[in-house]
Write a protein that holds these residues in place. Sequence first.
Motif, PDB file in Angstrom:
ATOM      1  N   PRO A   1       0.828  -1.208   0.000  1.00 48.56           N
ATOM      2  CA  PRO A   1       0.000   0.000   0.000  1.00 48.56           C
ATOM      3  C   PRO A   1       0.866   1.263   0.000  1.00 48.56           C
ATOM      4  CG  PRO A   1      -0.638  -1.470   1.792  1.00 48.56           C
ATOM      5  CD  PRO A   1       0.590  -2.033   1.174  1.00 48.56           C
ATOM      6  N   SER A   2       0.389   2.281  -0.665  1.00 46.90           N
ATOM      7  CA  SER A   2       1.134   3.528  -0.777  1.00 46.90           C
ATOM      8  C   SER A   2       0.328   4.670  -0.174  1.00 46.90           C
ATOM      9  CB  SER A   2       1.421   3.819  -2.251  1.00 46.90           C
ATOM     10  OG  SER A   2       2.055   5.062  -2.397  1.00 46.90           O
TER      11      SER A   2
ATOM     12  N   ASN B   1      -0.033   7.386  -1.690  1.00 45.43           N
ATOM     13  CA  ASN B   1      -0.742   7.929  -2.844  1.00 45.43           C
ATOM     14  C   ASN B   1      -0.578   6.939  -3.996  1.00 45.43           C
ATOM     15  OD1 ASN B   1      -1.682   9.327  -5.076  1.00 45.43           O
ATOM     16  ND2 ASN B   1      -0.813  11.277  -4.415  1.00 45.43           N
ATOM     17  N   GLU B   2      -1.557   6.078  -4.187  1.00 49.60           N
ATOM     18  CA  GLU B   2      -1.471   5.003  -5.174  1.00 49.60           C
ATOM     19  C   GLU B   2      -1.305   5.521  -6.602  1.00 49.60           C
ATOM     20  OE1 GLU B   2      -1.143   1.729  -4.904  1.00 49.60           O
ATOM     21  OE2 GLU B   2      -1.251   1.776  -2.732  1.00 49.60           O
ATOM     22  N   GLU B   3      -1.985   6.591  -6.941  1.00 47.90           N
ATOM     23  CA  GLU B   3      -1.901   7.116  -8.301  1.00 47.90           C
ATOM     24  C   GLU B   3      -0.500   7.628  -8.610  1.00 47.90           C
ATOM     25  OE1 GLU B   3      -4.022  10.422 -11.182  1.00 47.90           O
ATOM     26  OE2 GLU B   3      -5.005   9.838  -9.317  1.00 47.90           O
TER      27      GLU B   3
ATOM     28  N   LYS C   1       2.246   6.726  -7.089  1.00 52.48           N
ATOM     29  CA  LYS C   1       3.124   5.554  -7.110  1.00 52.48           C
ATOM     30  C   LYS C   1       3.052   4.871  -8.470  1.00 52.48           C
ATOM     31  CE  LYS C   1       3.170   0.865  -5.298  1.00 52.48           C
ATOM     32  NZ  LYS C   1       2.541  -0.051  -4.357  1.00 52.48           N
ATOM     33  N   ALA C   2       1.861   4.683  -9.000  1.00 49.64           N
ATOM     34  CA  ALA C   2       1.695   4.019 -10.292  1.00 49.64           C
ATOM     35  C   ALA C   2       2.391   4.801 -11.399  1.00 49.64           C
ATOM     36  CB  ALA C   2       0.217   3.841 -10.613  1.00 49.64           C
TER      37      ALA C   2
ATOM     38  N   GLY D   1      -3.085  -4.151 -11.734  1.00 42.47           N
ATOM     39  CA  GLY D   1      -3.693  -2.982 -11.103  1.00 42.47           C
ATOM     40  C   GLY D   1      -4.530  -2.221 -12.113  1.00 42.47           C
TER      41      GLY D   1
ATOM     42  N   THR E   1      -5.399   0.824 -12.292  1.00 44.81           N
ATOM     43  CA  THR E   1      -4.920   2.161 -12.653  1.00 44.81           C
ATOM     44  C   THR E   1      -3.744   2.099 -13.619  1.00 44.81           C
ATOM     45  OG1 THR E   1      -3.407   2.214 -10.764  1.00 44.81           O
ATOM     46  CG2 THR E   1      -5.602   3.156 -10.443  1.00 44.81           C
TER      47      THR E   1
END
Length: 151
Positions: free
Chosen positions: A92-93, A95-97, A99-100, A134, A136
């Motif tokens: 988990p991050s 801020n997932e976006e 990170k992606a 994922g 995203t």
Amino acid sequence: RKISSADTIDSSSAPGNVDYATSILRQRANRRASLELASFMRLLSNEMPQEAFVVVETEVYKRVFSLMQSKATRSDDRLAGVAAVDALLSVPSSNEETKAIRVGNALSNGLKAPHADYEFLHAVARAIGRMAFGSTNVDLVEFEITRSLEW
């Protein structure tokens, strides 16, 4: 032949050329270390305050990306960086976006690297494949596959 931990890297060979046994040993060591890093980051994401975790996460990714971009003659650092990114995909991050996007850019740049060997390109392609899981990351994966097929 069974690969054991007693096997060593033959330093007399040309830079970038390693035998199969050495390659497997390096993959195992990188995988083990990257899984430990991912486990530690997962623990920190659950135990640390959000603000503190953001600082740690940013520093970890900065160091991992610098490993991937290493211009060393041997690809050990670059392969270790890709293994770490691959393992961190499931963590988990804050801020997932973001990170992606950052991971996608780092992997994409790895595919374009002039100093890349086949082992490195294989590791990058495998990590991009894992990103496909994922939702995203679908656009990035589709773009890279299209670009690869055009090449």
